[in-house]
Enzyme design. Structure first.
Site, short mmCIF file in Angstrom:
data_model
loop_
_atom_site.label_atom_id
_atom_site.label_comp_id
_atom_site.label_asym_id
_atom_site.label_seq_id
_atom_site.Cartn_x
_atom_site.Cartn_y
_atom_site.Cartn_z
N ARG A 1 0.53 6.22 7.91
CA ARG A 1 0.56 6.32 6.44
C ARG A 1 0.16 7.70 5.94
O ARG A 1 0.67 8.17 4.93
CB ARG A 1 -0.38 5.28 5.81
CG ARG A 1 0.12 3.85 5.90
CD ARG A 1 -0.62 2.99 4.89
NE ARG A 1 -0.48 1.57 5.16
CZ ARG A 1 0.53 0.80 4.73
NH1 ARG A 1 1.48 1.33 4.00
NH2 ARG A 1 0.56 -0.48 5.02
N GLU B 1 7.26 2.52 -6.50
CA GLU B 1 7.45 1.93 -5.17
C GLU B 1 7.80 3.01 -4.16
O GLU B 1 8.40 4.03 -4.49
CB GLU B 1 8.56 0.86 -5.27
CG GLU B 1 9.00 0.22 -3.98
CD GLU B 1 7.91 -0.53 -3.23
OE1 GLU B 1 6.80 0.00 -3.11
OE2 GLU B 1 8.19 -1.63 -2.73
N ASP B 2 7.42 2.77 -2.91
CA ASP B 2 7.72 3.75 -1.86
C ASP B 2 9.20 3.73 -1.48
O ASP B 2 9.86 4.76 -1.45
CB ASP B 2 6.85 3.51 -0.61
CG ASP B 2 6.85 2.06 -0.13
OD1 ASP B 2 7.57 1.23 -0.72
OD2 ASP B 2 6.13 1.76 0.84
N ASP C 1 14.48 -1.34 0.16
CA ASP C 1 15.23 -1.62 1.39
C ASP C 1 16.24 -2.74 1.08
O ASP C 1 17.29 -2.48 0.51
CB ASP C 1 14.20 -1.99 2.47
CG ASP C 1 14.78 -2.17 3.85
OD1 ASP C 1 15.90 -1.68 4.10
OD2 ASP C 1 14.13 -2.80 4.71
N LYS D 1 0.82 -1.20 0.00
CA LYS D 1 0.00 0.00 0.00
C LYS D 1 0.87 1.26 0.00
O LYS D 1 0.39 2.35 -0.25
CB LYS D 1 -0.87 0.02 1.28
CG LYS D 1 -1.73 -1.19 1.50
CD LYS D 1 -2.38 -1.08 2.91
CE LYS D 1 -2.97 -2.41 3.30
NZ LYS D 1 -3.52 -2.34 4.70
N VAL E 1 11.55 4.48 8.46
CA VAL E 1 10.83 5.74 8.23
C VAL E 1 9.33 5.47 8.04
O VAL E 1 8.93 4.37 7.66
CB VAL E 1 11.39 6.51 7.02
CG1 VAL E 1 12.78 7.02 7.31
CG2 VAL E 1 11.36 5.65 5.75
P1 IMP Z 1 12.55 -4.92 0.72
O1 IMP Z 1 11.96 -6.13 0.09
O2 IMP Z 1 13.40 -5.23 1.91
O3 IMP Z 1 13.27 -4.01 -0.25
O4 IMP Z 1 11.36 -4.14 1.40
C1 IMP Z 1 10.52 -3.38 0.72
C2 IMP Z 1 9.27 -3.09 1.51
O5 IMP Z 1 9.46 -3.09 2.94
C3 IMP Z 1 8.85 -1.69 1.16
O6 IMP Z 1 8.05 -1.71 0.03
C4 IMP Z 1 8.11 -1.27 2.41
O7 IMP Z 1 6.77 -1.69 2.32
C5 IMP Z 1 8.79 -2.00 3.53
N1 IMP Z 1 9.80 -1.12 4.17
C6 IMP Z 1 11.13 -1.18 4.07
N2 IMP Z 1 11.74 -0.23 4.79
C7 IMP Z 1 10.73 0.47 5.38
C8 IMP Z 1 10.71 1.62 6.26
O8 IMP Z 1 11.72 2.21 6.65
N3 IMP Z 1 9.48 2.04 6.63
C9 IMP Z 1 8.32 1.44 6.24
N4 IMP Z 1 8.29 0.39 5.41
C10 IMP Z 1 9.49 -0.09 4.99
MG MG Z 2 6.09 -1.32 -0.20
#
Ligand code: IMP
Ligand code: MG
Length: 176
Positions: A163, A97-98, A101, A42, A151
Site C-alpha cells: 500500500r 475511490e482508488d 474494476d 482503505k 496493480v
Molecule cells: P469492484 O467492485 O470489482 O469494482 O472492485 C473494487 C475494489 O476491488 C477496489 O476498490 C479495490 O479495493 C479492489 N481492486 C480491484 N482491482 C484491484 C487491483 O488491481 N489492485 C488492488 N485492488 C483492486
Molecule cells: Mg477500494
C-alpha cells in the site's frame, strides 16, 4: 525479498494528474456548498489525502469501508464494513475511490448514498480498469484508464502488502 513491483504509473505522473484533478474539482465546486468527500477505505487513502491537500475548496471528510466477499454471499455481493458518521441527507457528495474494476462496489455504494437522500453524488476514481466492468458506473473524474491487470501501490494492496509504494505498479508474475 521479492522484487519491487514494476512501475505502471510513476509518482511524478501521479502527482501531476492529481494536481490536474484538484484544479478541475476546484472549478466545479467553486460557489457551491462544501462537498462531503467520502473515501472508500482503505485503498483510496493516499489518493484522497494528496487530492484534498491540493484543493482550495472547503470540504468535509468521511470514510466508508466495504467488503466484496463473505462466505455464503454471491460473488459481486458487497456489504458495508464501516459506515460513514456524517448524515448524508441533502449533501453534495464526492466519492473518492482508488480503482473501479467490475463496478460492483461503486454500484452498491452509489445506490446506498442515493437511498440515504444525498442531493448529488459525483465519483472521482484514480484508476479505471474499464475492460473489467460488469456493471456500469459513471466516473465523473478519472485519473488514469489502465489495462485489465492487477496493480498495487499508492494505497492499493495485494493481501495488505504494497500500500505504501509511492507509485502504481504491477507484480512480475502478473506481467502480460
Ligand atoms: P469492484 O467492485 O470489482 O469494482 O472492485 C473494487 C475494489 O476491488 C477496489 O476498490 C479495490 O479495493 C479492489 N481492486 C480491484 N482491482 C484491484 C487491483 O488491481 N489492485 C488492488 N485492488 C483492486
Ligand atoms: Mg477500494
Amino acid at each position: 525479498m521479492p522484487p519491487s513491483p514494476r512501475v505502471l504509473v510513476s509518482s511524478e505522473a501521479l502527482e501531476q494528474r492529481v494536481a490536474e484533478l484538484a484544479a478541475e474539482l476546484d472549478r466545479d465546486y467553486r460557489d457551491r456548498e462544501p462537498p462531503l468527500c467520502i473515501g472508500l477505505l482503505k485503498g483510496s487513502v493516499f489518493f484522497l489525502v494528496d487530492l484534498l491537500k491540493r484543493m482550495e475548496t472547503e470540504v468535509e471528510i468521511d470514510f466508508l469501508q466495504t467488503s466484496s466477499y463473505r462466505a455464503g454471499t454471491a460473488p459481486g455481493e458487497v456489504w458495508i464494513r464501516k459506515d460513514v458518521e456524517i448524515p448524508l441527507r441533502g449533501r453534495d457528495i464526492l466519492l473518492i475511490e482508488d480503482i473501479v474494476d467490475t463496478g460492483h462496489t461503486l454500484r452498491t455504494v452509489l445506490d446506498l448514498l442515493a437511498h440515504r437522500g444525498a442531493r448529488q453524488v459525483k465519483l472521482c476514481a484514480l484508476l479505471d480498469k474499464a475492460a473489467a466492468r460488469e456493471v456500469q458506473v459513471p466516473i465523473d473524474y478519472c485519473g488514469f484508464t489502465i489495462e485489465n491487470r492487477f496493480v498495487v501501490g499508492y494505497g492499493l494492496d495485494h493481501d495488505e502488502r504494497y500500500r505504501n509504494l509511492p507509485y502504481i505498479g504491477f507484480l512480475e508474475e502478473d506481467e502480460a
